[in-house]
Design an enzyme around this catalytic site. Structure first.
Site, PDB file in Angstrom:
ATOM      1  N   MET A  13       0.827  -1.213   0.000  1.00 57.82           N
ATOM      2  CA  MET A  13       0.000   0.000   0.000  1.00 57.82           C
ATOM      3  C   MET A  13       0.861   1.263   0.000  1.00 57.82           C
ATOM      4  O   MET A  13       0.617   2.187  -0.774  1.00 57.82           O
ATOM      5  CB  MET A  13      -0.944   0.001   1.205  1.00 57.82           C
ATOM      6  CG  MET A  13      -1.961  -1.137   1.197  1.00 57.82           C
ATOM      7  SD  MET A  13      -2.901  -1.256  -0.329  1.00 57.82           S
ATOM      8  CE  MET A  13      -3.920   0.201  -0.201  1.00 57.82           C
ATOM      9  N   HIS A 176       8.469   6.207  17.520  1.00 57.90           N
ATOM     10  CA  HIS A 176       7.202   6.186  16.782  1.00 57.90           C
ATOM     11  C   HIS A 176       6.255   5.195  17.469  1.00 57.90           C
ATOM     12  O   HIS A 176       5.893   4.162  16.940  1.00 57.90           O
ATOM     13  CB  HIS A 176       7.494   5.742  15.347  1.00 57.90           C
ATOM     14  CG  HIS A 176       6.314   5.787  14.433  1.00 57.90           C
ATOM     15  ND1 HIS A 176       5.455   6.854  14.368  1.00 57.90           N
ATOM     16  CD2 HIS A 176       5.862   4.891  13.521  1.00 57.90           C
ATOM     17  CE1 HIS A 176       4.526   6.598  13.444  1.00 57.90           C
ATOM     18  NE2 HIS A 176       4.754   5.410  12.931  1.00 57.90           N
TER      19      HIS A 176
HETATM   20  N1  APR Z   1      11.166  -8.322   0.719  1.00 62.34           N
HETATM   21  C1  APR Z   1      10.454  -7.454  -0.042  1.00 62.34           C
HETATM   22  N2  APR Z   1       9.155  -7.198   0.142  1.00 62.34           N
HETATM   23  C2  APR Z   1       8.543  -7.857   1.140  1.00 62.34           C
HETATM   24  C3  APR Z   1       9.215  -8.752   1.993  1.00 62.34           C
HETATM   25  C4  APR Z   1      10.585  -9.000   1.734  1.00 62.34           C
HETATM   26  N3  APR Z   1      11.296  -9.850   2.473  1.00 62.34           N
HETATM   27  N4  APR Z   1       8.318  -9.232   2.889  1.00 62.34           N
HETATM   28  C5  APR Z   1       7.147  -8.634   2.637  1.00 62.34           C
HETATM   29  N5  APR Z   1       7.269  -7.806   1.575  1.00 62.34           N
HETATM   30  C6  APR Z   1       6.269  -6.975   0.928  1.00 62.34           C
HETATM   31  C7  APR Z   1       4.884  -7.616   0.855  1.00 62.34           C
HETATM   32  O1  APR Z   1       4.820  -8.552  -0.204  1.00 62.34           O
HETATM   33  C8  APR Z   1       4.004  -6.393   0.650  1.00 62.34           C
HETATM   34  O2  APR Z   1       3.764  -6.142  -0.729  1.00 62.34           O
HETATM   35  O3  APR Z   1       6.064  -5.786   1.672  1.00 62.34           O
HETATM   36  C9  APR Z   1       4.823  -5.231   1.234  1.00 62.34           C
HETATM   37  C10 APR Z   1       4.153  -4.559   2.416  1.00 62.34           C
HETATM   38  O4  APR Z   1       3.016  -3.937   1.940  1.00 62.34           O
HETATM   39  P1  APR Z   1       1.663  -3.843   2.795  1.00 62.34           P
HETATM   40  O5  APR Z   1       1.389  -5.165   3.424  1.00 62.34           O
HETATM   41  O6  APR Z   1       0.629  -3.252   1.911  1.00 62.34           O
HETATM   42  O7  APR Z   1       2.062  -2.846   3.975  1.00 62.34           O
HETATM   43  P2  APR Z   1       2.118  -1.233   3.956  1.00 62.34           P
HETATM   44  O8  APR Z   1       0.807  -0.697   4.388  1.00 62.34           O
HETATM   45  O9  APR Z   1       2.719  -0.774   2.689  1.00 62.34           O
HETATM   46  O10 APR Z   1       3.116  -0.990   5.191  1.00 62.34           O
HETATM   47  C11 APR Z   1       4.447  -1.434   5.138  1.00 62.34           C
HETATM   48  O11 APR Z   1       5.197   0.235   6.685  1.00 62.34           O
HETATM   49  O12 APR Z   1       4.009   1.697   8.060  1.00 62.34           O
HETATM   50  C12 APR Z   1       4.709   0.494   7.978  1.00 62.34           C
HETATM   51  O13 APR Z   1       3.653  -0.814   9.691  1.00 62.34           O
HETATM   52  C13 APR Z   1       3.818  -0.664   8.301  1.00 62.34           C
HETATM   53  O14 APR Z   1       5.597  -2.220   8.544  1.00 62.34           O
HETATM   54  C14 APR Z   1       4.564  -1.793   7.680  1.00 62.34           C
HETATM   55  C15 APR Z   1       5.167  -1.161   6.431  1.00 62.34           C
END
Ligand code: APR
Length: 320
Positions: A13, A176
């Site tokens: 996201m 945070h």
């Molecule tokens: N390497 C690359 N990408 C990864 C990995 C990895 N090892 N593990 C997970 N991901 C990807 C997921 O596939 C997903 O597309 O990270 C992305 C995270 O996206 P969302 O689940 O949509 O999370 P988002 O709302 O973007 O938040 C990400 O930011 O604010 C913080 O708490 C929140 O830790 C979270 C991060």
């Protein structure tokens, strides 16, 4: 001059929103990286097609191989899992620490000269671990939290007082988490420090107290509403402000999680403080004067961050 290369590690996201903003603003060419196959490629293609409408000359590419981030000028890290209702940011530590290890090694191998902005939670501990895993210079690795927390603080003040958001300058310090420190004396409405703004009748003391409390819990408020994840528009805008300040050498003073070596009496950890961001990365830490009450709140917040760092060291002894 070649366009800047912006690697977004995590195409969820926040990552997708970052790519959209970077493309709209023509901030640079975008690599959208994720372990999920198809997601970064699909989002990159969708936004690339939008550039024909927007009229910006930037390229976007989705990737599952770290080789594609080679030579990136900026890496913004959102890889990992976000919160669900009922979870604290700290509950994410187990999964996201392992993700930081993989991401840190990928950046070290392919983009060692990048300015790295970490967003993954729990933020202050994850940016600390990311710096260790990547081995990049500490002034080139920062965490995004303070711009977001301060934006929430400023928005709530604008909403309550009816004063333009442009004339509100709000600051939060510390980790945070829910014990972050909204800096009431240093935040201003039309140049008036908030205690003076209360005296001038812009808002009452109890309204200000409620806003401070709401700011601290601002992330949780969004999680409770969304139910399936956490905030993404304001976090993405906040990270772009930091990336822009680096890429354009704007030297903005932004609250960021930065490595401290003595400032605020703190050392060897990342915590949110105002920092000057320019072409050199973190070029200066700005030290606010703090009274006893502010010092006590900051100490409590720092204690939480230190607890998370200890939890990281226990989970991965290579960090000890
Ligand atoms: N390497 C690359 N990408 C990864 C990995 C990895 N090892 N593990 C997970 N991901 C990807 C997921 O596939 C997903 O597309 O990270 C992305 C995270 O996206 P969302 O689940 O949509 O999370 P988002 O709302 O973007 O938040 C990400 O930011 O604010 C913080 O708490 C929140 O830790 C979270 C991060």
């Amino acid at each position: 001059m070649a366009r800047a290369k912006i690697a977004l590690i995590g195409a969820g996201m926040i990552g997708g929103t970052l790519a959209h903003i970077a493309a709209r603003e023509a901030l640079g060419d975008v690599i959208l990286f994720d372990i999920a196959e198809g997601t970064p490629q699909g989002k990159a293609l969708d936004i690339a097609e939008a550039t024909a409408v927007i009229g910006t000359d930037v390229s976007l590419k989705g990737a599952n191989d770290y080789a594609d981030i080679a030579g990136a000028d900026v890496c913004i890290v959102t890889a990992g899992v976000p919160r669900k209702p009922g979870m604290s940011r700290d509950d994410l530590i187990g999964i996201n620490l392992k993700v930081m290890k993989a991401v840190g090694e990928g950046i070290k191998a392919h983009a060692p000269n990048a300015f790295v902005i970490c967003i993954t939670n729990p933020l202050d501990a994850m940016v600390w671990a990311l710096q260790k895993f990547s081995g990049l210079p500490k002034e080139k690795v920062v965490g995004m939290a303070g711009v977001l927390d301060s934006a929430r603080f400023a928005y709530f003040l604008a909403e309550k007082t009816g004063v333009s958001i442009q004339d509100i300058n709000a600051w939060t310090l510390g980790g945070h988490g829910d014990d972050m420190v909204p800096m009431v004396r240093h935040s201003t409405i039309g140049g008036l420090p908030l205690p003076d703004a209360v005296s001038a009748g812009f808002l009452s003391q109890s309204e200000l107290d409620a806003i401070v409390d709401r700011t601290r819990k601002g992330g949780g408020e969004i999680v409770a509403l969304l139910k399936t994840g956490s905030a993404f528009y304001a976090p993405a805008e906040s990270a772009v402000a930091m990336a822009r300040s680096y890429l354009l050498d704007q030297k903005r003073v932004l609250p960021c999680a930065v490595w401290l070596s003595g400032e605020y009496g703190l050392s060897d950890l990342y915590v949110g403080v105002p920092a000057l961001i320019g072409a050199g990365g973190v070029e200066k830490v700005i030290e606010f004067t703090t009274n006893d009450g502010e010092k006590a709140m900051l100490a409590k917040s720092v204690e939480s961050v230190q607890g998370l760092i200890e939890a990281c060291k226990t989970a991965d002894p290579s960090l000890a």
